[in-house]
Design a protein around this motif. Structure first.
Motif, PDB file in Angstrom:
ATOM      1  N   ASN A 187     -30.451  -2.792  -3.032  1.00 31.32           N
ATOM      2  CA  ASN A 187     -31.218  -2.248  -1.915  1.00 31.32           C
ATOM      3  C   ASN A 187     -30.377  -1.455  -0.927  1.00 31.32           C
ATOM      4  OD1 ASN A 187     -34.218  -3.101  -1.790  1.00 31.32           O
ATOM      5  ND2 ASN A 187     -33.177  -4.959  -2.487  1.00 31.32           N
ATOM      6  N   THR A 188     -29.067  -1.513  -1.048  1.00 28.10           N
ATOM      7  CA  THR A 188     -28.215  -0.861  -0.049  1.00 28.10           C
ATOM      8  C   THR A 188     -27.255   0.174  -0.621  1.00 28.10           C
ATOM      9  OG1 THR A 188     -26.588  -2.659  -0.243  1.00 28.10           O
ATOM     10  CG2 THR A 188     -28.265  -2.876   1.480  1.00 28.10           C
ATOM     11  N   LEU A 189     -27.084   0.221  -1.938  1.00 25.93           N
ATOM     12  CA  LEU A 189     -26.025   1.043  -2.522  1.00 25.93           C
ATOM     13  C   LEU A 189     -26.550   1.974  -3.603  1.00 25.93           C
ATOM     14  CD1 LEU A 189     -23.420  -1.844  -2.750  1.00 25.93           C
ATOM     15  CD2 LEU A 189     -23.411   0.032  -1.082  1.00 25.93           C
ATOM     16  N   SER A 190     -25.705   2.914  -3.985  1.00 21.52           N
ATOM     17  CA  SER A 190     -26.038   3.905  -5.008  1.00 21.52           C
ATOM     18  C   SER A 190     -25.008   3.854  -6.130  1.00 21.52           C
ATOM     19  CB  SER A 190     -26.060   5.313  -4.394  1.00 21.52           C
ATOM     20  OG  SER A 190     -27.047   5.399  -3.375  1.00 21.52           O
ATOM     21  N   PRO A 216     -35.418 -27.997  -4.577  1.00 16.44           N
ATOM     22  CA  PRO A 216     -35.029 -27.725  -5.960  1.00 16.44           C
ATOM     23  C   PRO A 216     -34.588 -26.270  -6.094  1.00 16.44           C
ATOM     24  CG  PRO A 216     -37.173 -28.827  -5.857  1.00 16.44           C
ATOM     25  CD  PRO A 216     -36.826 -28.415  -4.459  1.00 16.44           C
ATOM     26  N   PRO A 217     -33.860 -25.930  -7.151  1.00 23.18           N
ATOM     27  CA  PRO A 217     -33.521 -24.523  -7.385  1.00 23.18           C
ATOM     28  C   PRO A 217     -34.789 -23.702  -7.592  1.00 23.18           C
ATOM     29  CG  PRO A 217     -32.233 -25.989  -8.804  1.00 23.18           C
ATOM     30  CD  PRO A 217     -33.300 -26.824  -8.186  1.00 23.18           C
ATOM     31  N   GLY A 218     -34.693 -22.406  -7.293  1.00 20.14           N
ATOM     32  CA  GLY A 218     -35.818 -21.537  -7.588  1.00 20.14           C
ATOM     33  C   GLY A 218     -36.171 -20.530  -6.515  1.00 20.14           C
ATOM     34  N   LEU A 219     -35.629 -20.680  -5.311  1.00 17.63           N
ATOM     35  CA  LEU A 219     -35.845 -19.691  -4.261  1.00 17.63           C
ATOM     36  C   LEU A 219     -34.502 -19.113  -3.831  1.00 17.63           C
ATOM     37  CD1 LEU A 219     -38.448 -21.428  -1.881  1.00 17.63           C
ATOM     38  CD2 LEU A 219     -38.894 -19.765  -3.690  1.00 17.63           C
ATOM     39  N   SER A 220     -34.503 -17.830  -3.504  1.00 17.58           N
ATOM     40  CA  SER A 220     -33.304 -17.204  -2.944  1.00 17.58           C
ATOM     41  C   SER A 220     -33.733 -16.292  -1.810  1.00 17.58           C
ATOM     42  CB  SER A 220     -32.531 -16.435  -4.015  1.00 17.58           C
ATOM     43  OG  SER A 220     -33.293 -15.353  -4.508  1.00 17.58           O
ATOM     44  N   PHE A 221     -32.754 -15.873  -1.002  1.00 13.19           N
ATOM     45  CA  PHE A 221     -33.080 -15.211   0.252  1.00 13.19           C
ATOM     46  C   PHE A 221     -32.119 -14.074   0.552  1.00 13.19           C
ATOM     47  CE2 PHE A 221     -33.694 -19.788   0.313  1.00 13.19           C
ATOM     48  CZ  PHE A 221     -35.055 -19.914   0.589  1.00 13.19           C
ATOM     49  N   ASN A 222     -32.654 -13.052   1.217  1.00 10.03           N
ATOM     50  CA  ASN A 222     -31.855 -12.008   1.855  1.00 10.03           C
ATOM     51  C   ASN A 222     -32.264 -11.933   3.314  1.00 10.03           C
ATOM     52  OD1 ASN A 222     -31.592  -9.323  -0.681  1.00 10.03           O
ATOM     53  ND2 ASN A 222     -30.475 -11.253  -0.479  1.00 10.03           N
ATOM     54  N   ALA A 223     -31.334 -12.174   4.231  1.00 12.91           N
ATOM     55  CA  ALA A 223     -31.547 -11.861   5.639  1.00 12.91           C
ATOM     56  C   ALA A 223     -30.978 -10.467   5.866  1.00 12.91           C
ATOM     57  CB  ALA A 223     -30.847 -12.877   6.534  1.00 12.91           C
ATOM     58  N   ILE A 224     -31.740  -9.607   6.546  1.00 13.88           N
ATOM     59  CA  ILE A 224     -31.467  -8.172   6.525  1.00 13.88           C
ATOM     60  C   ILE A 224     -31.343  -7.613   7.937  1.00 13.88           C
ATOM     61  CG2 ILE A 224     -32.293  -5.961   5.642  1.00 13.88           C
ATOM     62  CD1 ILE A 224     -34.195  -7.641   3.807  1.00 13.88           C
ATOM     63  N   SER A 225     -30.265  -6.866   8.174  1.00 16.06           N
ATOM     64  CA  SER A 225     -30.078  -6.206   9.469  1.00 16.06           C
ATOM     65  C   SER A 225     -30.793  -4.859   9.490  1.00 16.06           C
ATOM     66  CB  SER A 225     -28.588  -5.987   9.739  1.00 16.06           C
ATOM     67  OG  SER A 225     -28.091  -4.915   8.946  1.00 16.06           O
ATOM     68  N   GLY A 226     -30.923  -4.292  10.684  1.00 14.07           N
ATOM     69  CA  GLY A 226     -31.507  -2.967  10.803  1.00 14.07           C
ATOM     70  C   GLY A 226     -30.677  -1.913  10.093  1.00 14.07           C
ATOM     71  N   LYS A 227     -29.365  -2.053  10.156  1.00 10.57           N
ATOM     72  CA  LYS A 227     -28.476  -1.109   9.472  1.00 10.57           C
ATOM     73  C   LYS A 227     -28.688  -1.168   7.964  1.00 10.57           C
ATOM     74  CE  LYS A 227     -23.522  -0.065   8.957  1.00 10.57           C
ATOM     75  NZ  LYS A 227     -22.149  -0.462   9.370  1.00 10.57           N
ATOM     76  N   ALA A 228     -28.870  -2.374   7.429  1.00  9.81           N
ATOM     77  CA  ALA A 228     -29.109  -2.519   5.989  1.00  9.81           C
ATOM     78  C   ALA A 228     -30.457  -1.916   5.598  1.00  9.81           C
ATOM     79  CB  ALA A 228     -29.045  -3.988   5.595  1.00  9.81           C
ATOM     80  N   LEU A 229     -31.467  -2.105   6.442  1.00  9.01           N
ATOM     81  CA  LEU A 229     -32.775  -1.510   6.161  1.00  9.01           C
ATOM     82  C   LEU A 229     -32.680   0.007   6.120  1.00  9.01           C
ATOM     83  CD1 LEU A 229     -35.272  -3.686   8.238  1.00  9.01           C
ATOM     84  CD2 LEU A 229     -35.179  -3.448   5.756  1.00  9.01           C
ATOM     85  N   THR A 230     -31.919   0.576   7.032  1.00 11.74           N
ATOM     86  CA  THR A 230     -31.728   2.030   7.034  1.00 11.74           C
ATOM     87  C   THR A 230     -31.028   2.477   5.752  1.00 11.74           C
ATOM     88  OG1 THR A 230     -31.621   2.100   9.448  1.00 11.74           O
ATOM     89  CG2 THR A 230     -30.665   3.952   8.255  1.00 11.74           C
ATOM     90  N   ALA A 231     -30.012   1.726   5.347  1.00 11.80           N
ATOM     91  CA  ALA A 231     -29.294   2.066   4.110  1.00 11.80           C
ATOM     92  C   ALA A 231     -30.212   2.005   2.900  1.00 11.80           C
ATOM     93  CB  ALA A 231     -28.110   1.122   3.930  1.00 11.80           C
ATOM     94  N   SER A 232     -31.166   1.097   2.921  1.00 16.10           N
ATOM     95  CA  SER A 232     -32.063   0.938   1.770  1.00 16.10           C
ATOM     96  C   SER A 232     -32.948   2.166   1.552  1.00 16.10           C
ATOM     97  CB  SER A 232     -32.940  -0.304   1.954  1.00 16.10           C
ATOM     98  OG  SER A 232     -33.912  -0.112   2.961  1.00 16.10           O
ATOM     99  N   GLN A 233     -33.129   2.961   2.588  1.00 13.77           N
ATOM    100  CA  GLN A 233     -33.988   4.141   2.462  1.00 13.77           C
ATOM    101  C   GLN A 233     -33.353   5.241   1.621  1.00 13.77           C
ATOM    102  OE1 GLN A 233     -34.957   5.255   6.501  1.00 13.77           O
ATOM    103  NE2 GLN A 233     -35.869   3.256   6.968  1.00 13.77           N
ATOM    104  N   SER A 234     -32.028   5.254   1.549  1.00 17.18           N
ATOM    105  CA  SER A 234     -31.338   6.271   0.754  1.00 17.18           C
ATOM    106  C   SER A 234     -30.612   5.691  -0.449  1.00 17.18           C
ATOM    107  CB  SER A 234     -30.341   7.030   1.636  1.00 17.18           C
ATOM    108  OG  SER A 234     -29.394   6.141   2.218  1.00 17.18           O
TER     109      SER A 234
END
Length: 397
Positions: free
Chosen positions: A76-79, A203-221
């Motif tokens: 979501n953040t890199l190319s 139990p195992p089976g859920l995972s998480f991403n906490a996301i900053s505004g900078k990361a959200l901006t990076a995800s757009q490109s």
């Protein structure tokens, strides 16, 4: 197979023991994941997680292990071809590197001895050399589950700021979240990765991403291929408590109950409990005359302790004896530590008497396995739990 009385001691560093309250919460009828009852459930857990990550930003939930959350953070953040800086702090850091390379990222992997955390001074120097800002992300494991070594994330952020480098900061907290102090916003982290099966007591089976505004901006490109892991497709329905695909409904029931338990105890009390259990465990290890894998006391983990087996003795053979004789599972040495260390998990739903039982099993196992050790480790741990400092603790302090 004969019946074994009592309860199995699961003392690996995750998955951890699941509280009965959480098990009862999971044991409910499945509901319509497009209906109003589910919307309330989804909204409650999405909001409740923010307090655990200590963030005001969004937290995305995936039906996946922590590996899935690793991938989501990267795609979501890199190319393709982007350079990321990673550190060899242990087995899971090495696996994250492998995943990044499979995604066509260029990894600058700083070698390490698996006994120390991320070297902030070396990080600053490497970023300062990167005048063209080719490094797009710095990836760190906060608490390395394979080694019991914790990296100083505030020092990492300070090093990045000192180098005036714009790279994103991605941090794995799979074995530290809800067990050790962690502050996504305050520490300037852009993506925090976590899983359900450790400090969150699920139990195992859920995972998480906490996301900053900078990361959200990076995800757009960002141009790495992604479909299942897309943040934008998650965040839109999340606003009303829903998910873009069928969620793990019953695990979310468990998550809601786990968040209630964490709130009732209070995060600061939880961190203090984990710190006390880790200190007591280390007191036991020192009293036995064994070595702790983590070299720097400032980097000791509060979630687990990795113990070095004396030369000529196989940690896996010792673990088998403990399992067969006492019905207790200890963590194996992973990667290049296979057979040379065992790991004692002391995180999640865990109390003083459970720790005393765990360390008693270890001490009896050492005797049965013929491992050279000194008696008295359990007593040293009990003294520590009763706030009676042992000579070793005074010396280390």
């Amino acid at each position: 197979m004969s019946y074994r009385a009592g309860r199995h001691f699961l003392q690996i560093p995750g998955p951890t023991n699941v509280p009965d309250r959480v098990l009862r919460a999971v044991d409910r009828a499945v509901i319509d994941h497009r209906g109003p009852e589910f919307a309330k459930l989804g909204a409650a857990v999405l909001e409740g997680l923010k307090a655990i990550f200590k963030t005001s930003g969004p937290v995305v939930i995936y039906p996946a292990s922590g590996t899935g959350a690793w991938e989501a953070a990267l795609v979501n953040t890199l190319s393709p071809g982007d350079k990321v800086l990673m550190f060899e702090t242990g087995h899971f850091a090495a696996l994250w590197r492998q995943l990044a390379e499979r995604l066509s990222l260029t990894v600058d992997f700083i070698p390490g001895d698996w006994r120390h955390g991320v070297p902030a001074v070396q990080l600053e120097a490497r970023l300062a050399e990167d005048k063209r800002h080719e490094i797009k992300a710095v990836c760190c494991v906060h608490n390395e589950t394979s080694t019991g070594v914790t990296s100083d994330i505030p020092a990492v952020r300070q090093a990045m700021d000192a180098a005036h480098h714009p790279a994103l900061l991605l941090v794995d907290t799979v074995s530290s979240l809800a067990s050790m102090d962690y502050r996504h916003d305050e520490w300037g982290v852009d993506v925090t990765v976590a899983g359900s099966q450790k400090g969150l007591m699920l139990p195992p089976g859920l995972s998480f991403n906490a996301i900053s505004g900078k990361a959200l901006t990076a995800s757009q490109s960002a141009a790495l291929p992604r479909s299942y892991w897309r943040w934008d497709e998650m965040l839109s329905p999340n606003q009303s408590g829903f998910f873009p695909y069928t969620p793990a409904t019953n695990l979310l029931y468990g998550l809601r109950e786990a968040l209630a338990i964490l709130q009732e105890e209070g995060l600061e009390n939880i961190f203090a409990r984990h710190t006390a259990h880790a200190r007591a465990t280390r007191s036991a290890v020192r009293a036995w005359g064994l070595d702790i894998l983590c070299v720097n006391p400032a980097e000791y983990s509060s979630s687990l302790t990795a113990v070095v087996m004396p030369g000529g003795h196989d940690a896996d053979a010792f673990r088998r004896i403990v399992l067969d004789r006492f019905d207790m599972s200890l963590g194996a040495g992973l990667g290049k530590l296979k057979g040379s260390v065992f790991r004692i998990g002391h995180l999640g739903s865990f109390n003083d008497l459970m720790l005393a039982g765990t360390l008693s099993g270890v001490e009896m196992g050492l005797a049965l396995a013929g491992v050279p050790y000194c008696r008295g480790g359990v007593q040293a741990a009990l003294d520590s739990l009763c706030n009676l400092k042992t000579a070793d603790e005074v010396k280390v302090a």
